[in-house]
Design a protein around this motif. Structure first.
Motif, short mmCIF file in Angstrom:
data_model
loop_
_atom_site.label_atom_id
_atom_site.label_comp_id
_atom_site.label_asym_id
_atom_site.label_seq_id
_atom_site.Cartn_x
_atom_site.Cartn_y
_atom_site.Cartn_z
N ASN A 189 0.84 -1.21 0.00
CA ASN A 189 0.00 0.00 0.00
C ASN A 189 0.86 1.24 0.00
O ASN A 189 0.56 2.22 -0.67
CB ASN A 189 -0.95 -0.01 1.19
CG ASN A 189 -2.06 -1.02 1.04
OD1 ASN A 189 -2.40 -1.41 -0.07
ND2 ASN A 189 -2.60 -1.48 2.15
N GLY A 190 1.95 1.21 0.77
CA GLY A 190 2.86 2.35 0.79
C GLY A 190 3.51 2.57 -0.56
O GLY A 190 3.69 3.70 -1.01
N MET A 191 3.87 1.47 -1.24
CA MET A 191 4.47 1.59 -2.57
C MET A 191 3.47 2.17 -3.55
O MET A 191 3.82 3.03 -4.36
CB MET A 191 4.96 0.23 -3.06
CG MET A 191 6.24 -0.22 -2.40
SD MET A 191 6.75 -1.90 -2.85
CE MET A 191 6.63 -1.90 -4.60
N LYS A 192 2.23 1.72 -3.47
CA LYS A 192 1.20 2.26 -4.36
C LYS A 192 1.04 3.75 -4.11
O LYS A 192 0.95 4.55 -5.04
CB LYS A 192 -0.13 1.55 -4.16
CG LYS A 192 -0.17 0.14 -4.69
CD LYS A 192 -1.51 -0.50 -4.39
CE LYS A 192 -1.50 -1.98 -4.75
NZ LYS A 192 -2.73 -2.65 -4.33
N TYR A 193 1.01 4.13 -2.84
CA TYR A 193 0.86 5.53 -2.48
C TYR A 193 2.07 6.32 -2.96
O TYR A 193 1.93 7.38 -3.57
CB TYR A 193 0.69 5.66 -0.96
CG TYR A 193 0.54 7.07 -0.48
CD1 TYR A 193 -0.62 7.78 -0.69
CD2 TYR A 193 1.59 7.71 0.17
CE1 TYR A 193 -0.76 9.08 -0.27
CE2 TYR A 193 1.47 9.01 0.61
CZ TYR A 193 0.30 9.70 0.39
OH TYR A 193 0.17 10.99 0.80
N ALA A 194 3.27 5.78 -2.71
CA ALA A 194 4.49 6.46 -3.12
C ALA A 194 4.56 6.57 -4.64
O ALA A 194 4.94 7.62 -5.18
CB ALA A 194 5.72 5.73 -2.58
N CYS A 195 4.18 5.50 -5.34
CA CYS A 195 4.18 5.54 -6.81
C CYS A 195 3.18 6.58 -7.30
O CYS A 195 3.46 7.32 -8.23
CB CYS A 195 3.84 4.17 -7.39
SG CYS A 195 5.16 2.99 -7.23
N GLY A 196 2.03 6.61 -6.65
CA GLY A 196 1.01 7.59 -7.01
C GLY A 196 1.51 9.02 -6.80
O GLY A 196 1.29 9.90 -7.64
N LEU A 197 2.21 9.24 -5.69
CA LEU A 197 2.76 10.57 -5.42
C LEU A 197 3.82 10.94 -6.45
O LEU A 197 3.84 12.07 -6.96
CB LEU A 197 3.39 10.62 -4.03
CG LEU A 197 2.42 10.78 -2.85
CD1 LEU A 197 3.19 10.80 -1.54
CD2 LEU A 197 1.62 12.07 -3.00
N LYS A 211 2.09 11.75 -9.68
CA LYS A 211 1.43 13.06 -9.62
C LYS A 211 2.46 14.18 -9.73
O LYS A 211 2.25 15.15 -10.47
CB LYS A 211 0.64 13.22 -8.33
CG LYS A 211 -0.12 14.54 -8.28
CD LYS A 211 -0.89 14.73 -7.03
CE LYS A 211 -1.66 16.03 -6.97
NZ LYS A 211 -1.12 17.17 -7.63
N LYS A 212 3.61 14.03 -9.05
CA LYS A 212 4.66 15.05 -9.14
C LYS A 212 5.18 15.17 -10.56
O LYS A 212 5.42 16.27 -11.05
CB LYS A 212 5.81 14.72 -8.18
CG LYS A 212 5.49 15.00 -6.74
CD LYS A 212 6.67 14.66 -5.83
CE LYS A 212 6.30 14.86 -4.37
NZ LYS A 212 7.41 14.48 -3.49
N GLU A 213 5.35 14.02 -11.23
CA GLU A 213 5.84 14.05 -12.60
C GLU A 213 4.81 14.69 -13.53
O GLU A 213 5.16 15.47 -14.42
CB GLU A 213 6.18 12.63 -13.08
CG GLU A 213 6.74 12.55 -14.48
CD GLU A 213 8.09 13.23 -14.68
OE1 GLU A 213 8.53 13.32 -15.83
OE2 GLU A 213 8.71 13.68 -13.69
#
Length: 175
Positions: free
Chosen positions: A72-80, A83-85
Motif C-alpha cells: 500500500n505504501g508503494m502504491k501511495y508512493a508511486c502515485g505521489l 502526480k509530481k511528474e
C-alpha cells in the motif's frame, strides 16, 4: 507469486504460536507443549524444525500485514511520484507554450510588413498587366496570357477564372 489469502487462512487455522523447538528435538510444539509437527530429522541439529518453529502463525500473519502495508505504501508512493511528474510536465508544457507565444509575438513584431506589402503590390501590378493585355497581342506582339491548346489570348475576368482554376487544381491531391 504466493497466494497470500490462502497463507493467511492457513495461519489463522493453525494452532496459535509461538511455537518452540528445543535443542536437538525434531518436534515443534506450541505454547501448551502440544506437538505441532515432527520433521523426521535426525536428532541433534534440526534446522527444519527450528525454521518451522520460527515461521509460526503469529510470525506469518505479521509478515503478511507488513507486506500489505509495504504494498500500500508503494502504491501511495508511486502515485505521489506520478502526480509530481504530471505536475512537472504540466508546468513545463505551460512554460513551453508561453515561450512559443513570446517567440511568435517577437517573430510577428520583427516581420517586415512593409516589404511584404510592397511585394504583394508588385505581384498585383504584374498580374494586372496580363489582365489588361489586348486580345490581338498574340498577332501584334507583346506580353500576354494564353490558353493552350486553343492558342488564344485571355484577359480580364476570364483570366481570373482560369488562374483560379489552375490554383485550385494545384491544391487537389494528385493520384
Amino acid at each position: 507469486m504466493t497466494d497470500n489469502a490462502e497463507l493467511k487462512r492457513l495461519a489463522i487455522a493453525a494452532p496459535a504460536g509461538p511455537w518452540y523447538q528445543h535443542g536437538g528435538i525434531k518436534q515443534v510444539v506450541d505454547r501448551d507443549c502440544e506437538a505441532v509437527c515432527e520433521t523426521f530429522e535426525e536428532d541433534g541439529d534440526c534446522p527444519t524444525a527450528r525454521f518451522i518453529a520460527a515461521a509460526n502463525p503469529a510470525v506469518v500473519l505479521a509478515l503478511l500485514d507488513d507486506l500489505d502495508e509495504a504494498r500500500n505504501g508503494m502504491k501511495y508512493a508511486c502515485g505521489l511520484r506520478l502526480k509530481k511528474e504530471i505536475d512537472r510536465l504540466r508546468d513545463e508544457n505551460e512554460e513551453l507554450r508561453a515561450q512559443i507565444g513570446r517567440a511568435q509575438i517577437v517573430e510577428l513584431a520583427n516581420f517586415d510588413w512593409d516589404a511584404e506589402l510592397t511585394a504583394l503590390r508588385k505581384n498585383a501590378e504584374r498580374y494586372e498587366v496580363l489582365r489588361q493585355a489586348d486580345l490581338d497581342t498574340i498577332h501584334n506582339g507583346g506580353l500576354f496570357a494564353g490558353l493552350t491548346p486553343e492558342n488564344v489570348v485571355v484577359n480580364g475576368g476570364e483570366l481570373d477564372v482560369l488562374v483560379d482554376a489552375v490554383i485550385a487544381s494545384r491544391k487537389e491531391p494528385q493520384p
